[in-house]
Design a protein around this motif. Structure first.
Motif, PDB file in Angstrom:
ATOM      1  N   ASP A  94       7.194  -0.890   0.957  1.00  0.00           N
ATOM      2  CA  ASP A  94       6.045  -0.122   0.422  1.00  0.00           C
ATOM      3  C   ASP A  94       5.761  -0.500  -1.026  1.00  0.00           C
ATOM      4  O   ASP A  94       4.598  -0.661  -1.405  1.00  0.00           O
ATOM      5  CB  ASP A  94       6.323   1.383   0.531  1.00  0.00           C
ATOM      6  CG  ASP A  94       6.282   1.885   1.972  1.00  0.00           C
ATOM      7  OD1 ASP A  94       5.689   1.182   2.822  1.00  0.00           O
ATOM      8  OD2 ASP A  94       6.849   2.967   2.228  1.00  0.00           O
ATOM      9  N   ASP A  95       6.804  -0.668  -1.861  1.00  0.00           N
ATOM     10  CA  ASP A  95       6.617  -1.068  -3.245  1.00  0.00           C
ATOM     11  C   ASP A  95       5.994  -2.463  -3.336  1.00  0.00           C
ATOM     12  O   ASP A  95       5.146  -2.720  -4.181  1.00  0.00           O
ATOM     13  CB  ASP A  95       7.934  -1.036  -3.999  1.00  0.00           C
ATOM     14  CG  ASP A  95       8.460   0.383  -4.199  1.00  0.00           C
ATOM     15  OD1 ASP A  95       7.656   1.332  -4.068  1.00  0.00           O
ATOM     16  OD2 ASP A  95       9.668   0.525  -4.463  1.00  0.00           O
ATOM     17  N   LYS A  98       2.248  -2.269  -2.487  1.00  0.00           N
ATOM     18  CA  LYS A  98       1.447  -1.604  -3.503  1.00  0.00           C
ATOM     19  C   LYS A  98       1.115  -2.542  -4.664  1.00  0.00           C
ATOM     20  O   LYS A  98       0.119  -2.374  -5.329  1.00  0.00           O
ATOM     21  CB  LYS A  98       2.179  -0.362  -4.034  1.00  0.00           C
ATOM     22  CG  LYS A  98       2.213   0.761  -3.044  1.00  0.00           C
ATOM     23  CD  LYS A  98       2.954   1.951  -3.613  1.00  0.00           C
ATOM     24  CE  LYS A  98       3.068   3.052  -2.576  1.00  0.00           C
ATOM     25  NZ  LYS A  98       3.837   4.210  -3.064  1.00  0.00           N
TER      26      LYS A  98
END
Length: 99
Positions: A94-95, A98
């Protein structure tokens, strides 16, 4: 008379086939007996039972062995570690998305 000779030959082929099957069955039976003796699954002694006689094995009850309870606890610990790694990997993915 010619018919009789032809019929006799076909009957002899049937008996010859049965004899061949009988010989093959005897060979398979002897091989099976040898294998069972080597694994120690018959009452007679074979190479496997000579290597480790049953009577000479000592039964020491003071040693601790892995019990199913300990194995279950270890499996649960491994499961929680894998779940934590999955959560960490999901956060990392997810990081990365993003950015």
């Amino acid at each position: 008379m010619i018919r009789f000779e032809g019929a006799a030959r076909s009957r002899q082929r049937g008996w010859a086939g049965l004899a061949v099957l009988l010989v093959a069955l005897v060979i398979v039976g002897m091989l099976l007996k040898t294998v069972l003796q080597q694994y120690g699954l018959t009452g007679t002694t074979g190479p496997a039972s000579k290597a480790t006689p049953v009577d000479s094995v000592s039964h020491d009850v003071t040693t601790t062995e892995v019990t199913p309870r300990n194995a279950t606890e270890r499996a649960r610990g491994l499961e929680s570690a894998i779940q934590q790694q999955a959560v960490d990997n999901a956060k990392r993915i997810d990081d990365a998305l993003k950015q």
